[in-house]
Every structure is written in structure tokens, then in C-alpha cells.
Design a protein around this motif. Structure first.
Motif, PDB file in Angstrom:
ATOM      1  N   GLY A  19       0.823  -1.205   0.000  1.00 53.30           N
ATOM      2  CA  GLY A  19       0.000   0.000   0.000  1.00 53.30           C
ATOM      3  C   GLY A  19       0.857   1.255   0.000  1.00 53.30           C
ATOM      4  N   ASN A  20       1.945   1.250   0.795  1.00 59.26           N
ATOM      5  CA  ASN A  20       2.846   2.406   0.811  1.00 59.26           C
ATOM      6  C   ASN A  20       3.503   2.618  -0.542  1.00 59.26           C
ATOM      7  OD1 ASN A  20       2.306   2.847   3.522  1.00 59.26           O
ATOM      8  ND2 ASN A  20       4.044   1.580   4.225  1.00 59.26           N
ATOM      9  N   LEU A  21       3.846   1.514  -1.182  1.00 58.80           N
ATOM     10  CA  LEU A  21       4.465   1.620  -2.507  1.00 58.80           C
ATOM     11  C   LEU A  21       3.474   2.208  -3.517  1.00 58.80           C
ATOM     12  CD1 LEU A  21       6.545  -1.674  -2.916  1.00 58.80           C
ATOM     13  CD2 LEU A  21       7.410   0.646  -2.722  1.00 58.80           C
ATOM     14  N   GLU A  22       2.225   1.797  -3.422  1.00 56.11           N
ATOM     15  CA  GLU A  22       1.229   2.317  -4.362  1.00 56.11           C
ATOM     16  C   GLU A  22       0.989   3.812  -4.133  1.00 56.11           C
ATOM     17  OE1 GLU A  22      -1.976  -0.354  -3.667  1.00 56.11           O
ATOM     18  OE2 GLU A  22      -1.348  -1.727  -5.254  1.00 56.11           O
ATOM     19  N   ASN A  23       1.039   4.249  -2.875  1.00 54.61           N
ATOM     20  CA  ASN A  23       0.922   5.680  -2.596  1.00 54.61           C
ATOM     21  C   ASN A  23       2.106   6.449  -3.192  1.00 54.61           C
ATOM     22  OD1 ASN A  23      -1.457   5.292  -1.187  1.00 54.61           O
ATOM     23  ND2 ASN A  23      -0.421   5.077   0.809  1.00 54.61           N
ATOM     24  N   THR A  24       3.294   5.853  -3.039  1.00 52.62           N
ATOM     25  CA  THR A  24       4.484   6.487  -3.618  1.00 52.62           C
ATOM     26  C   THR A  24       4.391   6.491  -5.131  1.00 52.62           C
ATOM     27  OG1 THR A  24       5.787   5.657  -1.747  1.00 52.62           O
ATOM     28  CG2 THR A  24       7.008   6.452  -3.640  1.00 52.62           C
ATOM     29  N   PHE A  25       3.823   5.408  -5.677  1.00 51.74           N
ATOM     30  CA  PHE A  25       3.651   5.346  -7.130  1.00 51.74           C
ATOM     31  C   PHE A  25       2.697   6.441  -7.607  1.00 51.74           C
ATOM     32  CE2 PHE A  25       1.085   3.827 -10.720  1.00 51.74           C
ATOM     33  CZ  PHE A  25       2.077   3.720 -11.685  1.00 51.74           C
ATOM     34  N   ASP A  26       1.633   6.653  -6.858  1.00 50.29           N
ATOM     35  CA  ASP A  26       0.702   7.729  -7.233  1.00 50.29           C
ATOM     36  C   ASP A  26       1.412   9.080  -7.222  1.00 50.29           C
ATOM     37  OD1 ASP A  26      -1.275   5.874  -7.483  1.00 50.29           O
ATOM     38  OD2 ASP A  26      -2.099   6.186  -5.473  1.00 50.29           O
ATOM     39  N   GLN A  27       2.273   9.279  -6.239  1.00 53.53           N
ATOM     40  CA  GLN A  27       3.039  10.530  -6.172  1.00 53.53           C
ATOM     41  C   GLN A  27       3.960  10.651  -7.388  1.00 53.53           C
ATOM     42  OE1 GLN A  27       5.575  10.732  -2.751  1.00 53.53           O
ATOM     43  NE2 GLN A  27       6.051  12.901  -2.995  1.00 53.53           N
ATOM     44  N   TYR A  28       4.609   9.552  -7.696  1.00 51.35           N
ATOM     45  CA  TYR A  28       5.497   9.550  -8.858  1.00 51.35           C
ATOM     46  C   TYR A  28       4.715   9.810 -10.146  1.00 51.35           C
ATOM     47  CZ  TYR A  28       7.983   7.496 -12.794  1.00 51.35           C
ATOM     48  OH  TYR A  28       8.542   7.283 -14.031  1.00 51.35           O
ATOM     49  N   ALA A  29       3.593   9.131 -10.283  1.00 54.53           N
ATOM     50  CA  ALA A  29       2.773   9.307 -11.486  1.00 54.53           C
ATOM     51  C   ALA A  29       2.316  10.759 -11.620  1.00 54.53           C
ATOM     52  CB  ALA A  29       1.571   8.372 -11.433  1.00 54.53           C
ATOM     53  N   ASN A  30       2.000  11.377 -10.506  1.00 51.99           N
ATOM     54  CA  ASN A  30       1.566  12.773 -10.527  1.00 51.99           C
ATOM     55  C   ASN A  30       2.676  13.678 -11.043  1.00 51.99           C
ATOM     56  OD1 ASN A  30      -0.291  14.971  -9.909  1.00 51.99           O
ATOM     57  ND2 ASN A  30       1.046  15.432  -8.164  1.00 51.99           N
ATOM     58  N   PHE A  31       3.897  13.500 -10.519  1.00 55.01           N
ATOM     59  CA  PHE A  31       5.032  14.314 -10.980  1.00 55.01           C
ATOM     60  C   PHE A  31       5.319  14.048 -12.457  1.00 55.01           C
ATOM     61  CE2 PHE A  31       6.567  14.363  -6.392  1.00 55.01           C
ATOM     62  CZ  PHE A  31       6.305  15.722  -6.213  1.00 55.01           C
ATOM     63  N   ALA A  32       5.274  12.772 -12.851  1.00 59.40           N
ATOM     64  CA  ALA A  32       5.607  12.430 -14.235  1.00 59.40           C
ATOM     65  C   ALA A  32       4.576  12.990 -15.198  1.00 59.40           C
ATOM     66  CB  ALA A  32       5.699  10.907 -14.376  1.00 59.40           C
ATOM     67  N   GLN A  33       3.302  12.855 -14.864  1.00 53.26           N
ATOM     68  CA  GLN A  33       2.240  13.342 -15.764  1.00 53.26           C
ATOM     69  C   GLN A  33       2.221  14.865 -15.856  1.00 53.26           C
ATOM     70  OE1 GLN A  33      -1.157  11.457 -14.061  1.00 53.26           O
ATOM     71  NE2 GLN A  33      -0.695   9.422 -14.950  1.00 53.26           N
ATOM     72  N   GLN A  34       2.625  15.529 -14.788  1.00 57.99           N
ATOM     73  CA  GLN A  34       2.680  16.990 -14.812  1.00 57.99           C
ATOM     74  C   GLN A  34       3.945  17.509 -15.488  1.00 57.99           C
ATOM     75  OE1 GLN A  34       2.222  18.418 -10.836  1.00 57.99           O
ATOM     76  NE2 GLN A  34       0.071  17.784 -10.657  1.00 57.99           N
ATOM     77  N   GLY A  35       4.881  16.607 -15.736  1.00 57.89           N
ATOM     78  CA  GLY A  35       6.105  17.010 -16.414  1.00 57.89           C
ATOM     79  C   GLY A  35       7.183  17.487 -15.476  1.00 57.89           C
ATOM     80  N   ASP A  36       7.053  17.264 -14.163  1.00 60.64           N
ATOM     81  CA  ASP A  36       8.118  17.640 -13.223  1.00 60.64           C
ATOM     82  C   ASP A  36       9.074  16.441 -13.104  1.00 60.64           C
ATOM     83  OD1 ASP A  36       9.746  18.650 -11.328  1.00 60.64           O
ATOM     84  OD2 ASP A  36       8.173  19.101  -9.855  1.00 60.64           O
ATOM     85  N   TYR A  37       9.938  16.312 -14.109  1.00 65.44           N
ATOM     86  CA  TYR A  37      10.776  15.121 -14.207  1.00 65.44           C
ATOM     87  C   TYR A  37      11.886  15.078 -13.157  1.00 65.44           C
ATOM     88  CZ  TYR A  37       8.335  14.782 -18.637  1.00 65.44           C
ATOM     89  OH  TYR A  37       7.359  14.709 -19.603  1.00 65.44           O
TER      90      TYR A  37
END
Length: 573
Positions: A178-196
Motif C-alpha cells: 500500500g505504501n508503494l502504491e501511494n508512492t507510485f501515485d506521487q510519482y505518477a503525478n510528478f511524471a504526468q505533470q512534467g516535473d521530471y
């Protein structure tokens, strides 16, 4: 006057020509450089990078990534739209300056412009690299998003489908997932917004944590199964076997039931570690548990096999001990008997007693072990090791018994040989005495008589030593060697006296034919006679008369000597 003006004019003309050529060369050089700079600036302004910047609007950027790229884009656009056009206009002005031959000014300004165009080139390269990097990051994170999403789906499926395989670890594993999936959501948010930049930082931790979880899902089922099923079954089997063997009077070096409890406690610790996902600690302890269980199996098998070996060889060992004891008894009786008649110079008696002590120790050990077996619970592996040592010791004892026995059995034969040799010596010395007695010599040299008496005393002492109640054969053998050497020497001296005396008598008789004619022969004969009858120096007597005869009749002595030895061949040397 005209002649002086002409050379001066020539020099002026030459200088003018050189000056014009130099100005013309510099003008062409700087105009070419100006043109080159203009072309480079035009290439910057007309670069395709402008289109690429325009296309970057399609890639959504945010955060630090956007801020960083925006700074680079603004710098590049300002350079292309403002700085470079200004430089281009100044280059057009420099063309006019160059045509007016202000070369120093042109040189200085071109130097500054060159530095500015180099800076513009670096900025263009930096901008192009950032665009390329952003495009790659965009593509990479799209791919990572897809891969990680698929990976988390697989992990969750595995947890749901095989949750029973993870035992106490399941709660912590689901929490970490579950913690990994939360971190993944955070990562996906940065990636989709273009904050590489932020996305990369999160991705590094995310991939490491995902790998850890993935490895845990692979390692824990095997570890848990060992703690839950494999080890308990093995320990139950070991405990049952231990109890059965103990009931059958098997002994062990340590209480295997206690060892089983110690391992069971370690299994409990491992289950706690698995619950806390301390996989590396649990793995290390699991290896220790495996090693300890293998040792317990080895002990069971060792004792089982050892008992078979002990029972197989126990009776043979008992017979071996009895045989060695019988031989020891006979050896000591023989040593005691022979010690009445012979001196032991090689510690045979001490060696025999030492063997008896060693044998007694083995008998005591065997008796104690037999009592343990009758009472039950002997440690058969130790008994078997003891038996192997005892067998080796018994083999060595019997070997030494045999060696001692062989050495003492030869004593009687040595005595008989010594007695026969002594009798032979006595006979030989009497023969030597009779040999000289037959010649009726007027006497014998004192040195010979002394030596004869010495050898005679040696033989008499030898016979006396052999007639003692207890014989020292080592001393007797030494005496035999000494007497034999002295007797050989005495024989040689006896033969010398006998032959010299006989030849001297022959030569004295032969010299009678020359006494009247040769006074020197008569004188030598008288001297030889004195040496023969008064001093008993038969060799000197022979030499004196033989020398005189050979002077009047060369070869006479050799002829008479050959005749003598021909008649007495036994006496030839």
C-alpha cells in the motif's frame, strides 16, 4: 643632385607598394572574418531549434523541471532575438570601418564578437541537450509508469492468491505494498505533470523499495514453509528416533531432546523476524537451523551404525585380548626362565613388563565398556572409536611380543655357537703349542711367550664365562671377536717362528760346505748359531746365514726355501 633623388624616389615607391599590399591584405582578412561571423549568426537565428522549442509546448512541464527549462528557453530566445541581431548590425558597421582601414578597432571588436558567438553556440548546445533530455524523460517516465503499474498489479495478485504462503508476514507485506502504491501515485503525478526532476527522485526510491518487496515475496514462502512444516516434521522425526534408540539402550554424547527444544526456539524467533520482514536475519538463522538439524540426523545415524560395528567386532576384540594376554603370559615366563641363565642387555624384561601394563590398560577399558553396555546407554560412537584404538594397540603389542620372543629365543643358539667357538680356540692354541714342541727348539722369544700366554688366558676366561650360571652373551660375543683376532695373529707368529727355525737349520747345514773355503761364511754361521740357540731369534739367524750363503752361491737361499715349502705345503703363506 638628380642622381641622389632617383634612389630616394625608388625607396618611397617600394615602401608605398608594400604598404598598399599590407593594407589590402588586412582589409580582405578582416572582411572575410566579418563575413564568417555573419554567417554563423545567421545559422543561429535560422536554426531548427526554434521549431523544436515551439514543439515543446506539446510536452507538459511543471515544477523544478519547468522552471529550469524556462530559464534556458528564455536565455536562448533573448540571444536569438536580441543579442545576435545586435551583433549582426555591428558587423555591418565594422565592414565600413574596415574599408576605412581602421584595422586595430576592427581587430578588437572582432575579438569581443567571437567570444559572444562562442557563448551563443554553448547556449544553443545546452538548449538542444535539455530538449533531448526532456523528450527522453517524457518517454522514459511513460514507460516506467506502465511497467510499475503492471508490476504492482502482479504483486497484489500474488499476495491475494498466495497469502497463506506468507504466514505472519502478510500484514506487513500488504502494508508495504500500500505504501508503494501511494508512492507510485506521487510519482505518477510528478511524471504526468512534467516535473521530471521530482519524478526522478521519487523513482529511485520507488524502484529500490519495489525490488525489496519483490525479493521478499520470492524468499518468504520458502522460509515460512521451512519454519511451519519442514523443520517441525524433521524435529518430530528426530525426537521420535532419539526416544526409540534411547529405549533400545543407545547412548548419546548430548541430550538430543534439549537440542530439539533449542532449535524450536530458533524457529519461533524466525517467525517473529518474518512477521517484521527481517528476511536477511531470518535467512541467516534458517541456515543455522538447517545445519543443526543435519548434525542431529548425523548423530542418530552415527550411533546406529556404530552399534552395529561394535557388536560385530566386540567378540573378536575379546578374543584378541585373550590371545594377547596368553602370549604375554608365555613371554614373561620365558623371560623369567632365560633371565636365570642370561643377562638381558637390550631391556627385554622392561619392554615385556611395559607391554603387560599396556595390555592391562586395554583390558580395564574393555571391562568398563562391557559394564556400560550391560547397564545400558553406552555411546556407541565412542565405544567404536575406542575399539579401533584398542585393536591398533593390540596389533602393536603382539608385534613387539613377537620381536622380544624372537630376540630371546636366539640366546641358547648363540650360547652353543659360543661354546663351540671356545672349544675350537682351545684346540687351535694347543695345536700351535704342539707344533713348536715337535721342533725341539732351544727356546722361544719372550714376546711370543707373553702373547701366547695372553691368548691362552683369554680362552680360559671365555670358557670360565661360559660356565657361569648367568651368561652375558653380548660380552661373550665381544670376547669371541677379540680372541679370534688375537689367535689369528698368534698363528701367524707361530708359523713365522716354525718356518724361520726350520729354514735356519737347513741353511746352517748347507753352509758347512763353504766354512773352510770362506771364513766369512764360518763367521756368519757362528753368529747365526748364537742367535738360534742363545737368543732364540730364529728370523735373525735365518737372515744372517742366508745372506752369507747367497754371497758365495747366489740363489742358494731361494732354492732351499722353495724345496722346504714344497715339502711342507700346508705351511705356505
Amino acid at each position: 643632385m638628380d642622381r641622389m633623388i632617383t634612389p630616394i624616389l625608388s625607396v618611397i615607391v617600394i615602401v608605398a607598394v608594400i604598404g598598399y599590399a599590407t593594407f589590402f591584405y588586412l582589409q580582405r582578412k578582416y572582411l572575410h572574418e566579418i563575413s564568417k561571423q555573419q554567417a554563423q549568426i545567421s545559422s543561429f537565428i535560422e536554426s531548427s531549434l526554434n521549431d523544436e522549442l515551439a514543439n515543446m509546448k506539446e510536452i507538459h512541464l511543471s515544477g523544478q523541471t519547468r522552471q529550469q527549462f524556462e530559464e534556458t528557453r528564455q536565455s536562448y530566445l533573448y540571444s536569438v532575438n536580441h543579442r545576435l541581431p545586435e551583433i549582426s548590425e555591428r558587423l555591418l558597421e565594422l565592414q565600413d570601418v574596415c574599408k576605412q582601414y581602421h584595422f586595430i578597432q576592427v581587430y578588437r571588436e572582432l575579438k569581443v564578437i567571437t567570444l559572444k558567438t562562442q557563448a551563443a553556440a554553448k547556449l544553443e548546445n545546452k538548449t538542444r541537450a535539455e530538449i533531448t533530455g526532456l523528450k527522453k524523460s517524457n518517454q522514459l517516465h511513460r514507460q516506467k509508469l506502465h511497467e510499475l503499474e503492471q508490476r504492482y498489479q502482479d504483486l497484489r495478485k500474488k499476495l491475494l492468491a498466495k497469502n497463506f504462503s506468507y504466514g505472519p508476514s502478510i500484514d506487513k507485506l500488504e502494508e508495504n505494498l500500500g505504501n508503494l502504491e501511494n508512492t507510485f501515485d506521487q510519482y505518477a503525478n510528478f511524471a504526468q505533470q512534467g516535473d521530471y526532476i521530482q519524478a526522478d527522485q521519487v523513482l529511485n526510491h520507488l524502484e529500490k523499495d519495489t525490488d525489496v518487496l519483490d525479493n521478499q515475496l520470492k524468499q518468504i514462502p520458502k522460509l515460512y514453509r521451512s519454519q511451519k512444516n519442514v523443520y517441525p516434521d524433521q524435529l518430530a522425526e528426530i525426537l521420535s528416533s532419539f526416544q526409540q534408540l534411547t529405549a533400545q539402550k543407545y547412548g548419546f554424547k548430548e541430550d538430543l531432546a534439549v537440542k530439539v527444544k533449542e532449535i524450536q526456539a530458533q524457529i519461533g524467533e524466525n517467525l517473529v523476524d518474518l512477521k517484521d520482514l527481517q528476511v536477511s536475519v531470518a535467512t541467516k538463522r534458517d541456515q543455522e537451523i538447517t545445519g543443526k538439524i543435519d548434525q542431529l540426523y548425523d548423530q542418530l545415524e552415527q550411533e546406529f551404525k556404530a552399534r552395529r560395528q561394535v557388536e560385530k567386532t566386540r567378540q573378536q576384540l575379546s578374543q584378541f585380548i585373550q590371545h594377547a594376554r596368553q602370549q604375554q603370559h608365555e613371554l614373561m615366563i620365558e623371560l623369567d626362565r632365560l633371565s636365570q641363565n642370561y643377562s638381558f642387555n637390550h631391556h627385554e624384561m622392561e619392554a615385556g613388563r611395559h607391554l603387560g601394563t599396556d595390555l592391562k590398560k586395554i583390558e580395564n577399558e574393555f571391562s568398563v565398556t562391557s559394564q556400560q553396555i550391560r547397564e545400558g546407554l553406552p555411546v556407541y560412537s565412542e565405544v567404536w572409536l575406542q575399539q579401533e584404538t584398542q585393536i591398533a594397540s593390540l596389533q602393536q603389542i603382539e608385534k613387539k611380543q613377537s620381536e622380544i620372543n624372537q630376540s630371546i629365543q636366539g640366546l641358547w643358539h648363540e650360547e652353543q655357537e659360543a661354546r663351540q667357538a671356545a672349544q675350537t680356540f682351545d684346540l687351535e692354541i694347543h695345536q700351535l703349542h704342539r707344533k713348536l714342541a715337535k721342533q725341539n727348539l732351544p727356546g722361544l722369544p719372550k714376546t711370543y711367550l707373553d702373547f701366547f700366554l695372553t691368548v691362552s688366558d683369554e680362552i680360559e676366561q671365555l670358557l670360565n664365562d661360559l660356565n657361569q650360571i648367568k651368561i652375558d652373551l653380548d660380552q661373550i660375543n665381544k670376547s669371541l671377536l677379540d680372541i679370534q683376532a688375537d689367535l689369528d695373529k698368534l698363528t701367524e707368529k707361530t708359523n713365522d717362528i716354525s718356518d724361520s727355525a726350520a729354514l735356519a737349520e737347513v741353511l746352517l747345514q748347507y753352509a758347512n760346505r763353504y766354512k773352510i773355503r770362506y771364513p766369512e761364511v764360518a763367521q756368519a754361521a757362528n753368529q747365526a748359531d748364537q742367535l738360534f740357540n742363545q737368543k732364540f731369534d730364529y728370523a735373525a739367524s735365518l737372515e744372517k746365514i742366508a745372506t752369507a750363503v747367497d754371497r758365495v752361491e747366489p740363489g742358494a737361499y731361494k732354492k732351499l726355501e722353495n724345496q722346504y715349502y714344497a715339502q711342507n705345503p700346508v705351511k705356505e703363506h
